[in-house]
Enzyme design. Structure first.
Site, PDB file in Angstrom:
ATOM      1  N   CYS A  86      29.519  40.745  30.214  1.00 59.77           N
ATOM      2  CA  CYS A  86      30.937  40.970  30.515  1.00 59.77           C
ATOM      3  C   CYS A  86      31.361  42.347  30.003  1.00 59.77           C
ATOM      4  CB  CYS A  86      31.781  39.838  29.927  1.00 59.77           C
ATOM      5  SG  CYS A  86      33.428  39.755  30.646  1.00 59.77           S
ATOM      6  N   HIS A 203      28.854  34.617  31.736  1.00 65.58           N
ATOM      7  CA  HIS A 203      28.666  34.413  30.299  1.00 65.58           C
ATOM      8  C   HIS A 203      27.616  33.335  30.027  1.00 65.58           C
ATOM      9  CE1 HIS A 203      32.129  36.656  28.558  1.00 65.58           C
ATOM     10  NE2 HIS A 203      32.647  36.476  29.763  1.00 65.58           N
ATOM     11  N   GLU A 205      26.279  32.716  27.234  1.00 66.97           N
ATOM     12  CA  GLU A 205      26.547  32.114  25.921  1.00 66.97           C
ATOM     13  C   GLU A 205      27.604  31.016  25.990  1.00 66.97           C
ATOM     14  OE1 GLU A 205      28.011  34.713  26.996  1.00 66.97           O
ATOM     15  OE2 GLU A 205      29.928  35.083  25.996  1.00 66.97           O
TER      16      GLU A 205
END
Lengths: 229, 746
Positions: A86, A203, A205
């Site tokens: 990002c 993302h 994560e």
């Protein structure tokens, strides 16, 4: 083997990346302060999401002048694994470590939602645990994720299998309706020519545990762990 | 040298600032002389309703915790709720209505910033935001502009600070057209040992201002909140503050890190009334005084007067009282984060706030007088005349729809019921990776790291009900919030409220306020969810109209085992659909969204609420979730049974066959908003266990049908009245708001 998560002022996914590595991947991880000039001892560095330096001027534009970025550049030049997620992807593009730019979403609004991305290159250090053409479900959360580059750059990326991920529908079809932000060729993530630097808007994560809505992000981060071992 | 020989202030000046003649007299009595210009400004803002609660205070005593705190140790930290394991949750909701009406983007953004500072100033890390919004109709261009920019402002600020915006509500009614509502809520988690106090303790301790520089923005913002909106309000944009979320993010990290040094003895955020409020409140709480010099305050503009510096509501600032000799250590933490921390004064023992301007004394005010002695008014109340008319409206004249499918589609696409995806997709609702039930279900659920627990949060208020019956409407707001939590598997533990009303000096508006507070207080005590924090917003009026009384409930619930939670979408073909309910009274369309949307009527007495039965319904559902029996649970609210079923189908991408026998009209069976109802689905083999729980709690459990197929079919008394493809239901529902906003431009 050790991960490092860079903390810029305004980073806000740094802790998420840290927890993902420590608690889900069970790997050693440390934060790296933006004023640090020494990144020795790390095997993979994560540039996390957020609004580094407030994203004043342009997303990622100030972060590239951050003291830590010289060390990060050197780390990558020596073959260290570097992933920008990002805002981290935006910083990589601003720094010239990856080609192209991320401009405002074509709807001019922030978008946060789960999207699907198709794995185009499944041999990289960041994707070898995926199968080719696999549709991964991961969240995006950005205002400026519209990937843009000139025609020659796009051709070079496409010809050299450097497009890592492409926005698609849940069956893996890539088309305009599965493109959330207007990115050229639905590009969601790319790698450098050497294959040790990756940037992506989704993302991973955030998609590490079923309770958060998905675990496909593990395939990305686990790929790095296994390649480093 | 003390201040003496002051001249009387021109009445025009103090009246313009919002003080009455009577209040001005009280000021002279408190000071024993006439105030200086700076002092009168400080009093005007601290004694405004927004800061001083001069009108609402007597009524707020209905809230048991508030009364306890006021009569006892004060309001400090009343908002902390223990969740075990040495952890506490703090949460608060606050309005930013008037700023959002004149400058929607910054008004909304700074609303978020302000409420976040309320949380981390206590030493808590903010873990979630919610917001409760009210607008006029989206058919109106001005409303689309306000909606676009309020949502944009929330996204701009909330996304950057890295706190997920996980839920809330948005309603659209004409009465909010000129005076939209923005109620922002934030939640934080702290270790009890880390609580920070807003007290100026330790005579001689230095006082520091940390964070942003002070500018001319937001001067008299609190006073602006305490008058009605008029044509002139458009010119009051300078009353609206400007937000810098990047600075706030740094301030969060720096403050939490600085508190860990142990060298900060007291800290308060600067919101309404800026330095004035934080200096006098922290002094008053500790029974101390303070001297500060405004010329030491870092400013962003030249030529600012002492008055302007004291009254500025510039954002992203905090006042910190630091252990003597430890200024450098504390300043270094802020410096690390790129922020300033400057000593501007020190704590004294004389109970006075002394304000110097480059050594010259410009204000000398008893801290307690400013902070605690705002006059209290006991305003008149009078039951509004409209109530009898609307409550006694003859509903028997309302015709049945000719096509129930069409009526349902119309409801599903009305802005208040349609999907709020257009809104929440603009908010980062996942950052911090704790959101384990995402927006779109009945309540958002966040896990608490390093525990097995989770919290569920929701905001609720049906303003139309409160307009039609303030007492009952406010109780329903509490019951519905608790019902939403129950559907996710949580038991309520606390409430924060945002009381949005019209001009309190009008007896009818004040009557609505009193009735709502009474109803809400009783309901909160009953559901075991005391009101621990909140905010009053009056003067939500324009010359044309007043808003519906809107006492927004922000409710927090606890799930002991985060694994045991539930969402509202149907999941498995073949699951049984059952209705958990408390009553078999005939359903009435009174007060419903159906009457509002289809017939343009806000009439009738809202549905009756039996709190004891309601609570048992919640308990059945919570226990069923804890026992792993349920696939889904969805609260039956706006739009009634038909909308509830349709939403569970859409969210689950699966159909349902439902069959009911009812003694009321078909429209009422489908669209009445009878209270205390939850629609659940579960595998066949769990039905016996569910019924056993329901029996034990003396609650009805009625089988309605099965999940499956691609169509929603509802049969009433053997006639199929609803037959719609889920895709068709979804299409309009999902895109309705986005389609209307396509015309907005940005």
């Amino acid at each position: 083997m050790k991960f490092g998560v860079v903390q810029f002022p305004g980073s806000n996914c740094d802790q998420d990346a840290y927890y993902a590595v420590r608690d889900v991947l069970k790997q050693p991880v440390e934060y790296i302060w933006h004023q640090s000039t020494d990144v020795s001892g790390f095997d993979c560095i994560i540039l996390p999401g957020g609004f580094s330096y407030g994203d004043y001027l342009r997303t990622g534009a100030v972060a590239k002048f951050s003291p830590v970025m010289n060390a990060v550049q050197e780390f990558a030049a020596n073959g260290g694994k570097l992933i920008g997620i990002c805002n981290g992807f935006q910083i990589l593009c601003e720094s010239g470590l990856l080609p192209g730019a991320l401009i405002a979403n074509n709807g001019l609004r922030f978008i946060c939602k789960y999207v699907n991305v198709r794995v185009e290159n499944n041999t990289s250090a960041f994707s070898h645990k995926c199968s080719k053409g696999q549709a991964l479900s991961m969240p995006i959360a950005h205002h400026g994720g519209n990937y843009y580059a000139d025609a020659d750059t796009i051709k070079e990326l496409e010809d050299n299998n450097r497009v890592l991920l492409r926005y698609c529908d849940e069956r893996g079809n890539v088309n305009d309706s599965s493109n959330p932000n207007g990115s050229i060729n639905n590009i969601a993530g790319i790698i450098n020519a050497k294959g040790n630097i990756a940037g992506m808007m989704p993302h991973p994560e955030r998609a590490m545990e079923a309770c958060l809505g998905g675990t496909d992000g593990k395939l990305i981060l686990q790929s790095i762990v296994e390649r480093l071992h | 040298m003390p201040i003496t020989n002051t001249e009387p202030i021109d009445p025009k000046v103090y009246r313009e600032m919002g003080l009455s003649d009577e209040e001005y007299k009280s000021v002279t009595e408190a000071l024993g002389r006439h105030p200086t210009y700076t002092e009168v400004g400080m009093y005007a803002v601290m004694w405004s309703e927004h800061c001083g609660y001069k009108y609402s205070r007597p009524i707020l005593r209905y809230f048991s915790k508030y009364k306890e705190a006021i009569d006892g140790a004060g309001l400090e930290n009343a908002g902390i709720i223990d969740i075990g394991g040495g952890l506490g949750v703090v949460f608060k909701i606050e309005s930013h209505n008037h700023p959002s009406a004149v400058e929607p983007f910054q008004g909304a953004a700074t609303g978020i910033g302000g409420i976040l500072r309320d949380i981390f100033t206590m030493g808590a890390r903010p873990i979630a935001c919610l917001n409760s919004l009210r607008f006029g109709s989206l058919d109106d261009a001005r409303t689309r502009y306000l909606f676009e920019h309020v949502v944009g402002g929330i996204a701009f600020y909330g996304n950057c600070v890295g706190v997920p915006t996980v839920g809330g509500e948005v309603y659209f009614e004409d009465c909010y057209a000129g005076n939209p509502l923005l109620n922002a809520m934030a939640i934080g988690v702290l270790k009890h040992d880390d609580i920070a106090y807003a007290k100026a303790e330790g005579v001689g301790n230095p006082v520091m201002i940390v964070g942003s520089r002070t500018g001319r923005d937001g001067i008299h913002g609190a006073t602006f909140a305490s008058v009605e909106l008029t044509e002139e309000s458009e010119n009051r944009k300078s009353n609206v503050q400007m937000g810098d979320p990047f600075c706030e993010k740094l301030l969060i990290e720096a403050t939490l890190e600085a508190l860990k040094t142990g060298f900060i003895t007291g800290i308060q955020d600067m919101g309404a009334a800026g330095i004035t409020c934080s200096t006098c409140e922290t002094s008053a709480k500790a029974g101390t005084g303070m001297t500060i010099d405004v010329r030491k305050v870092p400013v962003r503009e030249t030529g600012m007067s002492a008055y302007e510096i004291m009254l500025s509501e510039s954002q992203e600032r905090m006042l910190a009282i630091v252990k003597k000799g430890r200024e450098t250590e504390v300043a270094n933490v802020f410096k690390k984060w790129g922020l300033q921390a400057v000593v501007v004064g020190k704590v004294t023992d004389d109970g006075l706030v002394h304000v110097y301007d480059n050594g010259e004394l410009v204000a000398q005010v008893p801290a307690k007088s400013l902070a605690d002695d705002a006059p209290t008014y006991y305003l008149k109340t009078s039951e509004p005349a409209y109530l009898k008319d609307v409550q006694n409206y003859d509903l028997s004249s309302i015709p049945e729809p000719t096509d129930y499918n069409e009526a349902l589609i119309k409801l599903m696409t009305c802005s208040s019921i349609a999907s709020k995806e257009w809104v929440y997709e603009q908010y980062d609702h996942m950052v911090q990776t704790n959101t384990i039930i995402l927006p779109g279900s009945d309540a958002a659920v966040l896990r608490i790291r390093e525990t097995t627990k989770a919290i569920a949060v929701t905001t609720d208020c049906n303003g139309r009900y409160c307009y039609l019956d303030p007492f009952n409407g406010a109780q329903i707001a509490v019951a519905e919030a608790a019902r939403n939590l129950a559907c996710s598997g949580a038991r309520p533990i606390g409430v924060t409220d945002c009381l949005n009303f019209g001009n309190p000096e009008k007896p009818e508006a004040f009557w609505q306020f009193e009735q709502c507070v009474k109803g809400m207080a009783e309901a909160c005590d009953f559901f075991g969810a005391p009101v621990v924090s909140g905010n009053v917003s009056f003067y939500n009026e324009t010359p044309e109209m007043s808003i519906y009384p809107t006492p927004t409930v922000g409710m927090l619930g606890l799930i002991e085992n985060a694994e045991k939670r539930c969402t509202s979408n149907f999941k498995n073909t073949g699951d049984v659909i059952a209705l958990i309910s408390s009553t078999c009274e005939p359903d009435s369309l009174a007060g419903s969204e159906y009457l509002n949307t289809i017939h343009g009527l806000a009439v009738g007495k809202p549905p009756a609420l039996d709190m004891d039965r309601e609570k048992r319904v919640h308990e059945v559902v919570i226990r069923a979730i804890e026992n792993g029996l349920l696939s889904s649970a969805h609260d039956c609210a706006d739009g009634g049974m038909a909308v509830t079923l349709a939403e569970s189908c859409i969210l689950g991408k699966i159909g349902a066959d439902v069959s009911m026998s009812d003694c009321c009209s078909n429209a009422a069976a489908l669209f009445a908003e009878t209270q205390s109802r939850i629609v659940v689905s579960l595998p066949d083999d769990g039905l016996g266990a569910l019924k056993a729980i329901a029996d034990e709690l003396m609650v009805n459990c009625t089988e309605l049908g099965k999940v499956g197929g691609s169509k929603l079919s509802v049969i009433i008394n053997d006639v199929e009245v609803i037959s719609l493809d889920v895709d068709e239901l979804e299409a309009g529902w999902r895109t309705s708001i986005g389609d209307k906003m396509k015309e907005s431009g940005i």
